[in-house]
Scaffold this motif. Structure first.
Motif, PDB file in Angstrom:
ATOM      1  N   GLY A 180      14.017  58.020  38.040  1.00  9.42           N
ATOM      2  CA  GLY A 180      13.532  59.181  37.313  1.00  9.42           C
ATOM      3  C   GLY A 180      13.523  58.988  35.806  1.00  9.42           C
ATOM      4  N   ARG A 181      14.369  58.065  35.305  1.00  5.41           N
ATOM      5  CA  ARG A 181      14.430  57.834  33.860  1.00  5.41           C
ATOM      6  C   ARG A 181      14.326  56.354  33.496  1.00  5.41           C
ATOM      7  N   ALA A 182      14.034  55.515  34.469  1.00  3.28           N
ATOM      8  CA  ALA A 182      13.994  54.071  34.238  1.00  3.28           C
ATOM      9  C   ALA A 182      12.791  53.661  33.407  1.00  3.28           C
ATOM     10  N   ARG A 183      12.932  52.539  32.710  1.00  8.15           N
ATOM     11  CA  ARG A 183      11.823  51.890  32.002  1.00  8.15           C
ATOM     12  C   ARG A 183      11.505  50.584  32.707  1.00  8.15           C
ATOM     13  N   ALA A 184      10.222  50.250  32.726  1.00  4.93           N
ATOM     14  CA  ALA A 184       9.798  49.003  33.348  1.00  4.93           C
ATOM     15  C   ALA A 184      10.239  47.807  32.519  1.00  4.93           C
ATOM     16  N   VAL A 185      10.645  46.744  33.193  1.00  5.01           N
ATOM     17  CA  VAL A 185      11.032  45.487  32.546  1.00  5.01           C
ATOM     18  C   VAL A 185      10.027  44.416  32.968  1.00  5.01           C
ATOM     19  N   PRO A 186       9.449  43.670  32.032  1.00  2.00           N
ATOM     20  CA  PRO A 186       8.521  42.590  32.399  1.00  2.00           C
ATOM     21  C   PRO A 186       9.228  41.519  33.227  1.00  2.00           C
ATOM     22  N   ILE A 187       8.465  40.825  34.057  1.00  2.00           N
ATOM     23  CA  ILE A 187       9.022  39.787  34.916  1.00  2.00           C
ATOM     24  C   ILE A 187       8.203  38.507  34.792  1.00  2.00           C
ATOM     25  N   THR A 188       8.842  37.390  35.072  1.00  2.00           N
ATOM     26  CA  THR A 188       8.160  36.110  35.253  1.00  2.00           C
ATOM     27  C   THR A 188       8.814  35.418  36.442  1.00  2.00           C
ATOM     28  N   PHE A 189       8.134  34.400  36.950  1.00  2.00           N
ATOM     29  CA  PHE A 189       8.657  33.593  38.049  1.00  2.00           C
ATOM     30  C   PHE A 189       8.617  32.138  37.598  1.00  2.00           C
ATOM     31  N   GLY A 190       9.768  31.576  37.323  1.00  2.00           N
ATOM     32  CA  GLY A 190       9.814  30.228  36.794  1.00  2.00           C
ATOM     33  C   GLY A 190       9.110  30.113  35.462  1.00  2.00           C
ATOM     34  N   GLY A 191       9.152  31.185  34.684  1.00  2.00           N
ATOM     35  CA  GLY A 191       8.570  31.184  33.348  1.00  2.00           C
ATOM     36  C   GLY A 191       7.103  31.536  33.287  1.00  2.00           C
ATOM     37  N   THR A 192       6.467  31.793  34.438  1.00  2.00           N
ATOM     38  CA  THR A 192       5.049  32.132  34.464  1.00  2.00           C
ATOM     39  C   THR A 192       4.832  33.375  35.312  1.00  2.00           C
ATOM     40  N   LEU A 193       3.595  33.840  35.319  1.00  2.00           N
ATOM     41  CA  LEU A 193       3.245  35.017  36.100  1.00  2.00           C
ATOM     42  C   LEU A 193       1.901  34.766  36.772  1.00  2.00           C
ATOM     43  N   PRO A 194       1.842  34.823  38.099  1.00  2.00           N
ATOM     44  CA  PRO A 194       0.570  34.550  38.772  1.00  2.00           C
ATOM     45  C   PRO A 194      -0.443  35.670  38.521  1.00  2.00           C
ATOM     46  N   ARG A 195      -1.700  35.291  38.511  1.00  2.00           N
ATOM     47  CA  ARG A 195      -2.779  36.264  38.355  1.00  2.00           C
ATOM     48  C   ARG A 195      -3.256  36.756  39.714  1.00  2.00           C
ATOM     49  N   ASN A 196      -4.003  37.839  39.700  1.00  2.00           N
ATOM     50  CA  ASN A 196      -4.566  38.373  40.939  1.00  2.00           C
ATOM     51  C   ASN A 196      -5.378  37.299  41.653  1.00  2.00           C
ATOM     52  N   GLY A 197      -5.158  37.201  42.953  1.00  2.00           N
ATOM     53  CA  GLY A 197      -5.907  36.240  43.738  1.00  2.00           C
ATOM     54  C   GLY A 197      -5.298  34.862  43.800  1.00  2.00           C
ATOM     55  N   GLN A 198      -4.259  34.604  43.024  1.00  2.00           N
ATOM     56  CA  GLN A 198      -3.607  33.292  43.062  1.00  2.00           C
ATOM     57  C   GLN A 198      -2.688  33.207  44.268  1.00  2.00           C
ATOM     58  N   VAL A 199      -2.781  32.115  45.005  1.00  2.00           N
ATOM     59  CA  VAL A 199      -1.907  31.882  46.145  1.00  2.00           C
ATOM     60  C   VAL A 199      -0.732  31.034  45.697  1.00  2.00           C
ATOM     61  N   ILE A 200       0.464  31.515  45.984  1.00  3.39           N
ATOM     62  CA  ILE A 200       1.690  30.810  45.645  1.00  3.39           C
ATOM     63  C   ILE A 200       2.247  30.202  46.920  1.00  3.39           C
ATOM     64  N   GLU A 201       2.652  28.967  46.845  1.00  2.20           N
ATOM     65  CA  GLU A 201       3.314  28.333  47.996  1.00  2.20           C
ATOM     66  C   GLU A 201       4.734  28.015  47.574  1.00  2.20           C
TER      67      GLU A 201
END
Length: 203
Positions: A180-201
């Motif tokens: 109810g009062r939280a703020r969003a925190v940005p995230i990365t995965f191994g220092g990067t962020l996949p884009r829409n449509g990217q397949v991660i294995e």
């Protein structure tokens, strides 16, 4: 606010959707601190989810016909479980025409609050943020509040509970478990962020 770096919370091949690498807010809203949330949909070796047929365009489909349903969901970092919910039912998947009708009821689910959107979920306090993993399979959550987990610990299984048109994993980071009062925190995965449509294995 600095991004919190995570490991991918799964193994195998998953497709990124609604990625904050493409837009913020990633889901078109900042409701419940979801501005930097991301979705992952499990896919087969060809990068496809369940085959689309005439039936799937016209009628709801069993969730267990999708490659992600029942796949393990892992802790993306070491931390302490601060919430675990496991009682929401998994519903049928909806694509094509059924998804249009489902979209019309989304405002009602949002008005019903976080649980109606998230379905079965686990919150992990990883120090820099609280990580929420949502839409888990009913009866699959394997951790309890207060439990210490390591990165890679099985938290539960991918399901289709809450506000979900097909089995997938929704992940977001927030600065407090009080949505109810939280703020969003940005995230990365191994220092990067996949884009829409990217397949991660993930191994």
């Amino acid at each position: 606010m600095d991004a919190v770096d995570l490991a991918y919370p799964f193994i195998g091949r998953w497709l990124a959707r609604n990625s904050p690498a493409d837009r913020v807010p990633s889901h078109g809203t900042e409701l419940f601190a979801s501005a930097h949330a991301i979705d992952f949909v499990a896919v087969d070796s060809a990068g496809r989810t369940a085959p689309i047929t005439l039936r799937s365009l016209l009628r709801p489909e069993p969730a267990n016909g999708f490659p992600g349903f029942g796949r393990p969901v892992l802790a993306p970092a070491a931390g302490t479980v601060v919430a675990a919910h496991d009682h929401q039912p998994d519903h049928d998947a909806r694509r094509g025409i059924p998804s249009l009708g489902y979209a019309l009821t989304q405002r009602r689910r949002a008005a019903d609050g976080w649980l109606a959107l998230a379905g079965n979920h686990v919150f992990i306090d990883v120090g820099a943020a609280v990580i929420a993993l949502c839409h888990l399979q009913r009866g699959s959550v394997a951790v309890v509040a207060g439990e210490r987990v390591e990165a890679g610990t099985v938290l539960g299984r991918c399901g289709n509970s809450g506000n979900s048109t097909e089995p997938h994993l929704h992940l977001q980071a927030v600065d407090t478990p009080d949505l109810g009062r939280a703020r969003a925190v940005p995230i990365t995965f191994g220092g990067t962020l996949p884009r829409n449509g990217q397949v991660i294995e993930a191994p």
